[in-house]
Scaffold this motif. Structure first.
Motif: not given
Length: 214
Positions: A105-106, A123-125, A207-211
């Motif tokens: 997923n990187a 990411l996938g579905r 914690s926050v991330a972008l996808v």
């Protein structure tokens, strides 16, 4: 290298694995430290011992020593600038949340810092991931992790229980699944955020991330 604000110098030592392999074939490089001997700690705060030199590896080592008088920057409550001395961290502030996704997923091609968006994990579905809960305190703590609503066609939910008992200087993972619905746009970054609380109600730093949907 930095000053901790209390008249001590902290030297962080690490090395990429390939650098150690090229130097000696063991993935470690010996680094001599400036000044007098200091006390070395690993990334979890465990004391390694007194050191004038350490072996650098991909696992950081923190060496705390007395800062030279000319560079000491400790500040007291009576200082002219009006700064206050540093308060000790609360139990909740000793807890750190870290989102962990599978290597597949990187986001690719983002190493140089100049790549165009999207920047987040690909990411996938339906994607399983883990929120690692680190406890850098000296006492075990029960921690409850919650996911914030994402919107824009995305949802995130827990796979199992979200209240975990994290031992002192330990880490426990909490499983979640991130789902991209039909209205989720491809290659558009979306924030995924997690929060946590201790049993006494104190809030843990989030914690926050972008996808994005690949």
């Amino acid at each position: 290298m930095f000053d901790d604000g209390c008249g001590r110098r902290v030297t962080v030592v690490w090395a990429e694995a390939r650098a150690g392999a090229e130097a000696g074939g063991h993935g470690r490089v010996r680094v001599a430290l400036p000044g007098s001997a200091g006390v070395a700690y690993d990334i979890m705060g465990r004391r390694i011992g007194q050191r004038t030199a350490v072996f650098a590896s991909p696992d950081p080592v923190y060496v705390v020593s007395r800062a030279p008088a000319s560079s000491a920057t400790a500040v007291t409550p009576q200082s002219r600038g009006g700064h206050r001395s540093r308060c000790p961290l609360t139990p909740a502030e000793h807890i750190v949340l870290s989102q962990r996704y599978a290597a597949r997923n990187a986001a690719h091609g983002k190493d140089d810092g100049d790549a165009p968006p999207p920047y987040g994990y690909r990411l996938g579905r339906r994607t399983r991931m883990t929120v690692d809960v680190y406890n850098f305190g000296d006492s075990a703590r029960p921690v409850t992790v919650t996911a914030q609503a994402m919107g824009a066609g995305w949802t995130v939910g827990a796979v199992g229980g979200t209240r975990v008992y994290v031992p002192a200087e330990g880490c426990v993972g909490v499983g979640f699944v991130v789902v991209a619905g039909r209205s989720a746009k491809r290659r558009t970054d979306q924030r995924v955020a997690f929060r946590a609380r201790l049993d006494d109600g104190d809030e843990v730093p989030g914690s926050v991330a972008l996808v994005h949907l690949k």
